[in-house]
Design a protein around this motif. Sequence first.
Motif, PDB file in Angstrom:
ATOM      1  N   LEU A 165       0.838  -1.194   0.000  1.00 44.91           N
ATOM      2  CA  LEU A 165       0.000   0.000   0.000  1.00 44.91           C
ATOM      3  C   LEU A 165       0.878   1.250   0.000  1.00 44.91           C
ATOM      4  O   LEU A 165       2.023   1.215   0.438  1.00 44.91           O
ATOM      5  CB  LEU A 165      -0.899   0.018   1.243  1.00 44.91           C
ATOM      6  CG  LEU A 165      -1.793  -1.198   1.456  1.00 44.91           C
ATOM      7  CD1 LEU A 165      -2.613  -1.012   2.729  1.00 44.91           C
ATOM      8  CD2 LEU A 165      -2.706  -1.428   0.260  1.00 44.91           C
ATOM      9  N   HIS A 166       0.303   2.356  -0.452  1.00 45.23           N
ATOM     10  CA  HIS A 166       1.027   3.630  -0.441  1.00 45.23           C
ATOM     11  C   HIS A 166       1.166   4.142   0.997  1.00 45.23           C
ATOM     12  O   HIS A 166       0.270   3.959   1.823  1.00 45.23           O
ATOM     13  CB  HIS A 166       0.305   4.671  -1.291  1.00 45.23           C
ATOM     14  CG  HIS A 166       0.427   4.434  -2.761  1.00 45.23           C
ATOM     15  ND1 HIS A 166       1.556   4.743  -3.470  1.00 45.23           N
ATOM     16  CD2 HIS A 166      -0.455   3.909  -3.651  1.00 45.23           C
ATOM     17  CE1 HIS A 166       1.377   4.411  -4.745  1.00 45.23           C
ATOM     18  NE2 HIS A 166       0.168   3.914  -4.875  1.00 45.23           N
ATOM     19  N   SER A 167       2.282   4.797   1.269  1.00 43.38           N
ATOM     20  CA  SER A 167       2.529   5.341   2.601  1.00 43.38           C
ATOM     21  C   SER A 167       1.979   6.757   2.700  1.00 43.38           C
ATOM     22  O   SER A 167       1.436   7.301   1.744  1.00 43.38           O
ATOM     23  CB  SER A 167       4.033   5.352   2.892  1.00 43.38           C
ATOM     24  OG  SER A 167       4.663   6.413   2.189  1.00 43.38           O
ATOM     25  N   GLY A 168       2.183   7.362   3.874  1.00 47.05           N
ATOM     26  CA  GLY A 168       1.720   8.733   4.087  1.00 47.05           C
ATOM     27  C   GLY A 168       2.757   9.773   3.715  1.00 47.05           C
ATOM     28  O   GLY A 168       2.680  10.921   4.170  1.00 47.05           O
ATOM     29  N   GLU A 169       3.738   9.387   2.911  1.00 45.39           N
ATOM     30  CA  GLU A 169       4.803  10.304   2.474  1.00 45.39           C
ATOM     31  C   GLU A 169       4.210  11.582   1.888  1.00 45.39           C
ATOM     32  O   GLU A 169       3.355  11.544   1.002  1.00 45.39           O
ATOM     33  CB  GLU A 169       5.665   9.592   1.430  1.00 45.39           C
ATOM     34  CG  GLU A 169       6.670  10.448   0.721  1.00 45.39           C
ATOM     35  CD  GLU A 169       7.799  10.892   1.629  1.00 45.39           C
ATOM     36  OE1 GLU A 169       7.897  12.113   1.833  1.00 45.39           O
ATOM     37  OE2 GLU A 169       8.551  10.044   2.107  1.00 45.39           O
ATOM     38  N   ARG A 170       4.662  12.735   2.396  1.00 46.45           N
ATOM     39  CA  ARG A 170       4.104  14.008   1.943  1.00 46.45           C
ATOM     40  C   ARG A 170       4.957  14.698   0.891  1.00 46.45           C
ATOM     41  O   ARG A 170       4.511  15.645   0.260  1.00 46.45           O
ATOM     42  CB  ARG A 170       3.933  14.951   3.135  1.00 46.45           C
ATOM     43  CG  ARG A 170       2.795  14.596   4.053  1.00 46.45           C
ATOM     44  CD  ARG A 170       2.598  15.652   5.106  1.00 46.45           C
ATOM     45  NE  ARG A 170       3.695  15.688   6.047  1.00 46.45           N
ATOM     46  CZ  ARG A 170       3.730  14.994   7.188  1.00 46.45           C
ATOM     47  NH1 ARG A 170       2.724  14.210   7.496  1.00 46.45           N
ATOM     48  NH2 ARG A 170       4.759  15.082   8.006  1.00 46.45           N
ATOM     49  N   LEU A 171       6.202  14.252   0.705  1.00 47.20           N
ATOM     50  CA  LEU A 171       7.089  14.928  -0.234  1.00 47.20           C
ATOM     51  C   LEU A 171       7.158  14.240  -1.588  1.00 47.20           C
ATOM     52  O   LEU A 171       7.427  14.875  -2.597  1.00 47.20           O
ATOM     53  CB  LEU A 171       8.508  15.007   0.354  1.00 47.20           C
ATOM     54  CG  LEU A 171       8.655  15.828   1.635  1.00 47.20           C
ATOM     55  CD1 LEU A 171      10.095  15.788   2.128  1.00 47.20           C
ATOM     56  CD2 LEU A 171       8.218  17.273   1.401  1.00 47.20           C
ATOM     57  N   ARG A 172       6.946  12.933  -1.599  1.00 50.70           N
ATOM     58  CA  ARG A 172       7.071  12.176  -2.852  1.00 50.70           C
ATOM     59  C   ARG A 172       5.965  11.130  -2.931  1.00 50.70           C
ATOM     60  O   ARG A 172       5.320  10.833  -1.947  1.00 50.70           O
ATOM     61  CB  ARG A 172       8.437  11.471  -2.917  1.00 50.70           C
ATOM     62  CG  ARG A 172       9.621  12.420  -2.795  1.00 50.70           C
ATOM     63  CD  ARG A 172      10.939  11.676  -2.617  1.00 50.70           C
ATOM     64  NE  ARG A 172      11.975  12.608  -2.192  1.00 50.70           N
ATOM     65  CZ  ARG A 172      12.217  12.912  -0.924  1.00 50.70           C
ATOM     66  NH1 ARG A 172      11.512  12.336   0.049  1.00 50.70           N
ATOM     67  NH2 ARG A 172      13.151  13.787  -0.603  1.00 50.70           N
ATOM     68  N   GLY A 173       5.796  10.552  -4.099  1.00 50.07           N
ATOM     69  CA  GLY A 173       4.835   9.472  -4.239  1.00 50.07           C
ATOM     70  C   GLY A 173       3.460   9.954  -4.651  1.00 50.07           C
ATOM     71  O   GLY A 173       3.172  11.142  -4.735  1.00 50.07           O
ATOM     72  N   MET A 174       2.573   8.971  -4.863  1.00 52.10           N
ATOM     73  CA  MET A 174       1.254   9.257  -5.411  1.00 52.10           C
ATOM     74  C   MET A 174       0.423  10.161  -4.500  1.00 52.10           C
ATOM     75  O   MET A 174      -0.165  11.144  -4.945  1.00 52.10           O
ATOM     76  CB  MET A 174       0.499   7.949  -5.644  1.00 52.10           C
ATOM     77  CG  MET A 174      -0.838   8.141  -6.341  1.00 52.10           C
ATOM     78  SD  MET A 174      -1.856   6.655  -6.331  1.00 52.10           S
ATOM     79  CE  MET A 174      -2.482   6.686  -4.653  1.00 52.10           C
ATOM     80  N   LEU A 175       0.367   9.844  -3.208  1.00 49.46           N
ATOM     81  CA  LEU A 175      -0.485  10.623  -2.313  1.00 49.46           C
ATOM     82  C   LEU A 175       0.021  12.044  -2.133  1.00 49.46           C
ATOM     83  O   LEU A 175      -0.758  12.966  -1.865  1.00 49.46           O
ATOM     84  CB  LEU A 175      -0.596   9.923  -0.959  1.00 49.46           C
ATOM     85  CG  LEU A 175      -1.245   8.535  -0.952  1.00 49.46           C
ATOM     86  CD1 LEU A 175      -1.382   8.029   0.467  1.00 49.46           C
ATOM     87  CD2 LEU A 175      -2.600   8.552  -1.643  1.00 49.46           C
ATOM     88  N   ALA A 176       1.338  12.235  -2.271  1.00 47.98           N
ATOM     89  CA  ALA A 176       1.917  13.569  -2.089  1.00 47.98           C
ATOM     90  C   ALA A 176       1.404  14.559  -3.120  1.00 47.98           C
ATOM     91  O   ALA A 176       1.437  15.770  -2.897  1.00 47.98           O
ATOM     92  CB  ALA A 176       3.442  13.489  -2.152  1.00 47.98           C
TER      93      ALA A 176
END
Length: 435
Positions: free
Chosen positions: A167-178
Amino acid sequence: MTADDLLARHRAVLPSWMPLYYAEPIELVAGSGRRVTDAQGRSYLDFFGGVLTNMIGYDIPEIREAVQRQLDTGLVHTSTLYLIRQQVELAEKIVQVAGIPDARVFFTNSGTEANEAALLAATSYRRSHQILAVRNSYHGRSYATMGITGNRGWTASAHNPLQVAWLHSGERLRGMLARLPADDRIDAAVEDLREVLATQTSGDVACLIAEPVQGVGGFVAPPDGLFAGWRKVLDEHGILLISDEVQTGWGRTGAHFWGYQAHGVTPDLLTFAKGIGNGFALAGVVGRAEIMESVPAISFSTFGGNPLCTAAGNAVLDYLRDHDLQANAARVGAILVDGLRAAVADLDGVAEIRGRGLMLAVEFVQPGGPEPDPALTARVVEACRAGGLLVGKGGLYGNVVRMGPPLTLTEDEAREGLAILVEAIRSTVAAEAAR
């Protein structure tokens, strides 16, 4: 003996994949309160606590005396084939604070073993070896826990006894959710979970294991409430939720005693380690009785929950609650995170300052963009040491300074450490800009 002699001996007999901090590694030989002393007599304020393990600090009389009383009996080990009063008393206290109804506790030596035990219980209960895990996570160094660790730098083997979907993480700087507005991230993560279940599993998944704040991953926290969003979907399928509280437990995040409580949901199992032993090898899993009792064969841990470590654990938990260290973590942590944001957030190269209680991080990037800068991070860590402060590193790219001071840190010590840290960051960033 000189430090160089010990370093040469270390390299001659220990594997190279065991990293040592600093260009000139140090040997710590004494500790008191929140300070440690190296073999050269240099004193340091410790903001990393043996990787968040020395949670109460060093040479604490209440803990030392509890351990000494047990040593005076002559019994360090009996095995769990016999009743262990200290173990039962500690389990009773953990059941009381865990928040999981009708719970059972199994003690181990480390967070790795605790996560292994949680996986054993979950896969036995669900009769499935399918696991949901989170990208950028870390759950341990054993065969199965490496398989559910979403960080290639800590995954030494591609072989895996489990079938894992990510699953996607809560990363705020990179990745889909960011890329999404903050208010849309939980819905997107829940949608991602549904898609993963539909496309990467056969449906009968055993569990989802997740850290409320990703430790080795750089103290990355998902949006509050994400676990509750996931839980709704998990419950539709009967999938269990394991909260890995090895680094987030015991009030370290300040606002809550357990990291999962920020999400308004109760896990089926939670794992704990590190701080509860304050340096003694103590860890475990606590979970609903029907899940814990589903293990179909005899199992025990030779050293897990032995009389000595549980004597320490009882003293640690009593001290933690008697002195309301959770409130101290919130109060003193605010001094650090607010001070950092005021002093260095505007610097080119500082991407983010984040923290919950006494779990704080600064992420460094190349000027002008999100490209990680592990070299700059390493120089900041060295500068902190030169100034008399010990900090840690982390993050998927090794570009995060991590801090997990003892929960007994005083306000004066927080300000002292903050001044060293700010100077280390500002001087290192300035030197980098001048190159």
